[in-house]
Write a protein that holds these residues in place. Structure first.
Motif, PDB file in Angstrom:
ATOM      1  N   ARG A   1       0.829  -1.212   0.000  1.00 11.82           N
ATOM      2  CA  ARG A   1       0.000   0.000   0.000  1.00 11.82           C
ATOM      3  C   ARG A   1       0.862   1.260   0.000  1.00 11.82           C
ATOM      4  NH1 ARG A   1      -4.627  -0.313   4.421  1.00 11.82           N
ATOM      5  NH2 ARG A   1      -5.017   1.748   3.488  1.00 11.82           N
ATOM      6  N   LEU A   2       2.029   1.177   0.612  1.00 10.34           N
ATOM      7  CA  LEU A   2       2.939   2.328   0.646  1.00 10.34           C
ATOM      8  C   LEU A   2       3.892   2.349  -0.550  1.00 10.34           C
ATOM      9  CD1 LEU A   2       3.875   2.308   4.453  1.00 10.34           C
ATOM     10  CD2 LEU A   2       2.333   3.899   3.287  1.00 10.34           C
ATOM     11  N   GLY A   3       3.815   1.346  -1.409  1.00  8.95           N
ATOM     12  CA  GLY A   3       4.682   1.299  -2.586  1.00  8.95           C
ATOM     13  C   GLY A   3       6.127   1.009  -2.250  1.00  8.95           C
ATOM     14  N   ILE A   4       6.357   0.178  -1.221  1.00  5.84           N
ATOM     15  CA  ILE A   4       7.716  -0.115  -0.762  1.00  5.84           C
ATOM     16  C   ILE A   4       8.196  -1.436  -1.347  1.00  5.84           C
ATOM     17  CG2 ILE A   4       9.095  -0.712   1.281  1.00  5.84           C
ATOM     18  CD1 ILE A   4       7.299   1.139   2.898  1.00  5.84           C
ATOM     19  N   ASP A   5       9.404  -1.432  -1.869  1.00  7.39           N
ATOM     20  CA  ASP A   5      10.049  -2.650  -2.354  1.00  7.39           C
ATOM     21  C   ASP A   5      10.588  -3.409  -1.142  1.00  7.39           C
ATOM     22  OD1 ASP A   5      11.556  -4.626  -3.497  1.00  7.39           O
ATOM     23  OD2 ASP A   5      12.647  -3.317  -4.874  1.00  7.39           O
ATOM     24  N   ARG A   6      10.069  -4.599  -0.870  1.00  4.80           N
ATOM     25  CA  ARG A   6      10.450  -5.347   0.329  1.00  4.80           C
ATOM     26  C   ARG A   6      11.684  -6.228   0.120  1.00  4.80           C
ATOM     27  NH1 ARG A   6       7.593  -9.215   1.819  1.00  4.80           N
ATOM     28  NH2 ARG A   6       6.334  -9.444  -0.074  1.00  4.80           N
ATOM     29  N   ARG A   7      12.287  -6.180  -1.057  1.00  6.37           N
ATOM     30  CA  ARG A   7      13.478  -6.999  -1.257  1.00  6.37           C
ATOM     31  C   ARG A   7      14.572  -6.588  -0.268  1.00  6.37           C
ATOM     32  NH1 ARG A   7      14.426  -6.383  -7.611  1.00  6.37           N
ATOM     33  NH2 ARG A   7      13.751  -4.279  -7.017  1.00  6.37           N
ATOM     34  N   GLY A   8      15.182  -7.574   0.354  1.00  7.74           N
ATOM     35  CA  GLY A   8      16.211  -7.299   1.346  1.00  7.74           C
ATOM     36  C   GLY A   8      15.673  -7.082   2.742  1.00  7.74           C
ATOM     37  N   ILE A   9      14.347  -7.286   2.929  1.00 10.30           N
ATOM     38  CA  ILE A   9      13.731  -7.124   4.252  1.00 10.30           C
ATOM     39  C   ILE A   9      12.906  -8.360   4.571  1.00 10.30           C
ATOM     40  CG2 ILE A   9      12.166  -5.748   5.680  1.00 10.30           C
ATOM     41  CD1 ILE A   9      12.689  -3.378   3.902  1.00 10.30           C
ATOM     42  N   GLY A  10      13.104  -8.882   5.767  1.00  8.58           N
ATOM     43  CA  GLY A  10      12.281  -9.977   6.246  1.00  8.58           C
ATOM     44  C   GLY A  10      11.597  -9.573   7.544  1.00  8.58           C
ATOM     45  N   TYR A  11      10.290  -9.740   7.610  1.00 11.01           N
ATOM     46  CA  TYR A  11       9.557  -9.427   8.836  1.00 11.01           C
ATOM     47  C   TYR A  11       9.447 -10.709   9.651  1.00 11.01           C
ATOM     48  CZ  TYR A  11       5.891  -7.817  12.000  1.00 11.01           C
ATOM     49  OH  TYR A  11       5.175  -7.483  13.133  1.00 11.01           O
ATOM     50  N   GLU A  12      10.166 -10.782  10.760  1.00  5.88           N
ATOM     51  CA  GLU A  12      10.295 -12.034  11.497  1.00  5.88           C
ATOM     52  C   GLU A  12      10.115 -11.822  13.005  1.00  5.88           C
ATOM     53  OE1 GLU A  12      13.955 -13.909  10.273  1.00  5.88           O
ATOM     54  OE2 GLU A  12      13.640 -13.267   8.206  1.00  5.88           O
ATOM     55  N   PRO A  13       8.920 -11.417  13.439  1.00  4.33           N
ATOM     56  CA  PRO A  13       8.672 -11.292  14.885  1.00  4.33           C
ATOM     57  C   PRO A  13       8.544 -12.669  15.512  1.00  4.33           C
ATOM     58  CG  PRO A  13       6.644 -10.972  13.698  1.00  4.33           C
ATOM     59  CD  PRO A  13       7.711 -11.141  12.644  1.00  4.33           C
ATOM     60  N   CYS A  14       8.403 -12.699  16.817  1.00  6.64           N
ATOM     61  CA  CYS A  14       8.220 -13.972  17.518  1.00  6.64           C
ATOM     62  C   CYS A  14       6.842 -14.535  17.210  1.00  6.64           C
ATOM     63  CB  CYS A  14       8.393 -13.749  19.017  1.00  6.64           C
ATOM     64  SG  CYS A  14       7.218 -12.557  19.714  1.00  6.64           S
ATOM     65  N   ASP A  15       6.567 -15.705  17.748  1.00  4.90           N
ATOM     66  CA  ASP A  15       5.247 -16.318  17.608  1.00  4.90           C
ATOM     67  C   ASP A  15       4.179 -15.340  18.109  1.00  4.90           C
ATOM     68  OD1 ASP A  15       2.927 -18.033  18.939  1.00  4.90           O
ATOM     69  OD2 ASP A  15       3.871 -19.304  17.417  1.00  4.90           O
ATOM     70  N   GLU A  16       3.013 -15.372  17.466  1.00  6.71           N
ATOM     71  CA  GLU A  16       1.972 -14.384  17.762  1.00  6.71           C
ATOM     72  C   GLU A  16       1.423 -14.467  19.182  1.00  6.71           C
ATOM     73  OE1 GLU A  16      -1.706 -17.016  15.831  1.00  6.71           O
ATOM     74  OE2 GLU A  16      -1.076 -15.130  14.920  1.00  6.71           O
ATOM     75  N   ARG A  17       1.732 -15.516  19.894  1.00  7.69           N
ATOM     76  CA  ARG A  17       1.260 -15.629  21.285  1.00  7.69           C
ATOM     77  C   ARG A  17       2.087 -14.793  22.252  1.00  7.69           C
ATOM     78  NH1 ARG A  17       1.899 -21.848  22.078  1.00  7.69           N
ATOM     79  NH2 ARG A  17       3.680 -21.352  20.720  1.00  7.69           N
ATOM     80  N   TYR A  18       3.262 -14.318  21.802  1.00  6.87           N
ATOM     81  CA  TYR A  18       4.193 -13.656  22.701  1.00  6.87           C
ATOM     82  C   TYR A  18       4.485 -12.232  22.250  1.00  6.87           C
ATOM     83  CZ  TYR A  18       4.905 -18.601  23.720  1.00  6.87           C
ATOM     84  OH  TYR A  18       4.704 -19.917  24.019  1.00  6.87           O
ATOM     85  N   LYS A  19       4.923 -11.416  23.199  1.00  6.30           N
ATOM     86  CA  LYS A  19       5.260 -10.035  22.862  1.00  6.30           C
ATOM     87  C   LYS A  19       6.640  -9.924  22.220  1.00  6.30           C
ATOM     88  CE  LYS A  19       6.474  -6.978  26.023  1.00  6.30           C
ATOM     89  NZ  LYS A  19       7.754  -6.434  25.494  1.00  6.30           N
ATOM     90  N   ASP A  20       7.616 -10.669  22.722  1.00  7.04           N
ATOM     91  CA  ASP A  20       8.980 -10.567  22.187  1.00  7.04           C
ATOM     92  C   ASP A  20       9.652 -11.930  22.269  1.00  7.04           C
ATOM     93  OD1 ASP A  20      10.090 -10.882  24.861  1.00  7.04           O
ATOM     94  OD2 ASP A  20       9.638  -8.771  25.214  1.00  7.04           O
ATOM     95  N   TRP A  21      10.863 -11.982  21.734  1.00  7.39           N
ATOM     96  CA  TRP A  21      11.560 -13.259  21.647  1.00  7.39           C
ATOM     97  C   TRP A  21      11.957 -13.796  23.016  1.00  7.39           C
ATOM     98  CZ3 TRP A  21      11.718 -16.473  17.684  1.00  7.39           C
ATOM     99  CH2 TRP A  21      11.412 -15.968  16.420  1.00  7.39           C
ATOM    100  N   ASN A  22      12.265 -12.936  23.960  1.00 11.20           N
ATOM    101  CA  ASN A  22      12.614 -13.417  25.296  1.00 11.20           C
ATOM    102  C   ASN A  22      11.401 -14.032  25.975  1.00 11.20           C
ATOM    103  OD1 ASN A  22      14.445 -12.000  28.162  1.00 11.20           O
ATOM    104  ND2 ASN A  22      14.167 -14.085  27.468  1.00 11.20           N
ATOM    105  N   ASP A  23      10.215 -13.427  25.787  1.00 15.41           N
ATOM    106  CA  ASP A  23       9.002 -14.010  26.340  1.00 15.41           C
ATOM    107  C   ASP A  23       8.703 -15.367  25.698  1.00 15.41           C
ATOM    108  OD1 ASP A  23       8.640 -11.944  28.076  1.00 15.41           O
ATOM    109  OD2 ASP A  23       6.934 -11.047  27.034  1.00 15.41           O
ATOM    110  N   GLN A  24       8.990 -15.501  24.420  1.00 13.45           N
ATOM    111  CA  GLN A  24       8.784 -16.794  23.769  1.00 13.45           C
ATOM    112  C   GLN A  24       9.725 -17.842  24.358  1.00 13.45           C
ATOM    113  OE1 GLN A  24       8.464 -16.821  19.494  1.00 13.45           O
ATOM    114  NE2 GLN A  24       9.013 -18.986  19.333  1.00 13.45           N
ATOM    115  N   LEU A  25      10.962 -17.460  24.597  1.00 18.29           N
ATOM    116  CA  LEU A  25      11.907 -18.389  25.213  1.00 18.29           C
ATOM    117  C   LEU A  25      11.408 -18.834  26.588  1.00 18.29           C
ATOM    118  CD1 LEU A  25      14.714 -19.785  25.150  1.00 18.29           C
ATOM    119  CD2 LEU A  25      15.635 -17.693  26.194  1.00 18.29           C
ATOM    120  N   LEU A  26      10.805 -17.899  27.324  1.00 16.06           N
ATOM    121  CA  LEU A  26      10.295 -18.199  28.662  1.00 16.06           C
ATOM    122  C   LEU A  26       8.889 -18.795  28.642  1.00 16.06           C
ATOM    123  CD1 LEU A  26      11.432 -14.893  30.422  1.00 16.06           C
ATOM    124  CD2 LEU A  26      12.450 -17.161  30.738  1.00 16.06           C
TER     125      LEU A  26
END
Length: 412
Positions: free
Chosen positions: A371-396
Motif C-alpha cells: 500500500r505504501l509502494g515499498i520494495d520489500r526486497r532485502g527485508i524480512g519481517y520475522e517477529p516472535c510467535d503471535e502468542r508472545y510479545k517478544d523473543w525473550n518471552d517466547q523463550l520463557l
C-alpha cells in the motif's frame, strides 16, 4: 537563565539552520531568488520532490507545490521524525523545547526518568568512569558473576558463551553508592566496536525476580549508537576484526536479551531449517524505540545484507518495522499511532505530501508495504510467535495479554 518562550525561539532560531539540522542541504544551483534546501539520498543525488524554500522574510519555509508556511515551531511539530530528540509519544511542545534549546546551545533541565528517579546527564559517555568485568570463556569464576542477570531470562550458559565478547558487568559509584549492571556496549555502525558511545543496561533482578532498572547509561548516544554483535571472534569493546560491510544477514531487536533469546531458540531447532548460519550473522539492538539515524547508519554500512526485523509484536514494534522499510526505501516521512492505537498514520513527503492511515489489527506487513509502494526486497519481517510479545518471552513461554499489545511510550 529564564525559560525561553515560543516567541524567543522564532526570533532566535534561524529557519535555515533548522533545515540543515533536519538533514537538508542548501541548493546552490537552484538559481532562485530565495534560498532552497533539498535532501540528498544515499546515492548522492537529490531526492525528487523533497525541497523547502525559505520565504521572503526569512522566518518561514514552504514545500512546493503547497504554499503552507512553516515557522520553526510548526516545522518541528509537523516533522518530528527529522530530529534526533524525537521519541514515539513525545509531546510536540517538549520536542520544540529540546531542539530549539540545542540549536541555541542552551542547557535543558531533563525530566526525571522513572527508573530510580535518576537524573540524566548531558555530558558525553565515558567508559573509563566504569570498572568492567568480562565473561571469560574457560574461566568459571568470571562466568558465575553473570548467573543472576541471565537466569531469570532463560538465557543458557551456552548462549552466554556465544555472545560473551559482547557484554560485561559495569560498576560505577554515584552519590556514595556503587551500582553494577549487566551492560551491552553501544557503538556506531561506521566503527563497530571501536568506540563505545554508551551502554544498554540491566540491573540484577530483585527478590521477586524482576529487573528493577533497565535503560541507557548516562550520556549514552542513544540516537545513533547500537549494540552490534557478531559471533566470529569480534569484541564489542575492542573493534571488530572483520568489517560488517559484507554481512549477509542483520537481525534487528529492541533489546539485546531478545537477540540472545532468538539465537538460543533457533540454534535449538531441529536442523535449524530455513535459517542462515546464525554464527555469521550481525545482531543489532536499538535499546528501545529505534531512531531514523540508527536505521540509516546500519543500512548504509551493510549494503549487501538482508535485514530481518525481529521487533516486538506489540503495536509499537509493528510501527518500527514499517519505519524501517520506509527508511530503507529512502522515504522522507513521519509516522505515529493514532490516539486509540488502532491505526498507523504515515505522512510521506518524498514526492509531495501523501497521508496514509493503516489498520494495525490485523497487521499484515506485506500488505502495508504494498500500500505504501515499498520494495520489500532485502527485508524480512520475522517477529516472535503471535502468542508472545517478544523473543525473550517466547523463550520463557510467557504469553502476552491484551494490554501488552498496546504501544510503549518510553525507551526501555
Amino acid at each position: 537563565m529564564s525559560e525561553l518562550t515560543y516567541d524567543d525561539f522564532k526570533s532566535r532560531v534561524n529557519i535555515q539552520d533548522l533545515l540543515v539540522d533536519a538533514g537538508y542541504r542548501l541548493n546552490r544551483r537552484d538559481g532562485m531568488r530565495y534560498p532552497s534546501y533539498v535532501r540528498i539520498g544515499s546515492d548522492g543525488k537529490r531526492v525528487h520532490g523533497d525541497k523547502f524554500i525559505v520565504t521572503a522574510n526569512g522566518l518561514c519555509c514552504f514545500q512546493p507545490p503547497e504554499r503552507k508556511n512553516y515557522n520553526v515551531i510548526s516545522f518541528i511539530k509537523e516533522h518530528p521524525n527529522l530530529f534526533a530528540e524525537y521519541r514515539p509519544g513525545m509531546s510536540g511542545d517538549r520536542l520544540v523545547n529540546l531542539v530549539c534549546n540545542r540549536l541555541l546551545n542552551n542547557p535543558v533541565n531533563d525530566r526525571v526518568p522513572r527508573d530510580f528517579g535518576r537524573q540524566r546527564e548531558t555530558r558525553s559517555f565515558d567508559i573509563y568512569e566504569y570498572e568492567t568485568q568480562g565473561f571469560i570463556n574457560g574461566d568459571w569464576e568470571s562466568q558465575k558473576r553473570f548467573y543472576p542477570y541471565f537466569q531469570n531470562r532463560g538465557i543458557s550458559l551456552q548462549t552466554q558463551r556465544a555472545f560473551s565478547d559482547h557484554f560485561f558487568l559495569a560498576t560505577r559509584e554515584r552519590g556514595g553508592k556503587t551500582y553494577t549492571n549487566l551492560s551491552f556496549p553501544l557503538s556506531l555502525a561506521a566503527w563497530p566496536g571501536k568506540d563505545i558511545v554508551g551502554l544498554e543496561e540491566r540491573s540484577r533482578p530483585n527478590a521477586d525476580g524482576k529487573t528493577a532498572y533497565k535503560g541507557m547509561a548516562a550520556g549514552s548516544n542513544a540516537a545513533e549508537g547500537l549494540w552490534i554483535a557478531r559471533l566470529e571472534n569480534n569484541r564489542s569493546d575492542m573493534g571488530f576484526t572483520r568489517p560488517i560491510d559484507k554481512a549477509k544477514d542483520v537481525y534487528w531487536f529492541e533489546s539485546a536479551f531478545d537477540a540472545m533469546a532468538f539465537y538460543q531458540l533457533k540454534m535449538n531447532e531441529p536442523g535449524n531449517v530455513g535459517f542462515h548460519d546464525l554464527s555469521n550473522a550481525v545482531y543489532v539492538s536499538t535499546g528501545g524505540s529505534p531512531t531514523k539515524k540508527q536505521f540509516s547508519s546500519m543500512i548504509e554500512h551493510t549494503p549487501e545484507a538482508i535485514h530481518h526485523l525481529c521487533f516486538d509484536r506489540d503495536r509499537a514494534g509493528r510501527m518500527f518495522a514499517v519505519n524501517f522499510a520506509l527508511q530503507k526505501e529512502g522515504r522522507v516521512f513521519t509516522s505515529h499511532l493514532s490516539p486509540d492505537k488502532e491505526r498507523l498514520v504515515v505522512t510521506d513527503m518524498t514526492k509531495g505530501v501523501k497521508r496514509h492511515e493503516l489498520s494495525m489489527e490485523p497487521f499484515d506487513f506485506k500488505d502495508i508495504c504494498e500500500r505504501l509502494g515499498i520494495d520489500r526486497r532485502g527485508i524480512g519481517y520475522e517477529p516472535c510467535d503471535e502468542r508472545y510479545k517478544d523473543w525473550n518471552d517466547q523463550l520463557l513461554d510467557k504469553p502476552m495479554n491484551n494490554e501488552e499489545t498496546q504501544t510503549k511510550g518510553m525507551r526501555r
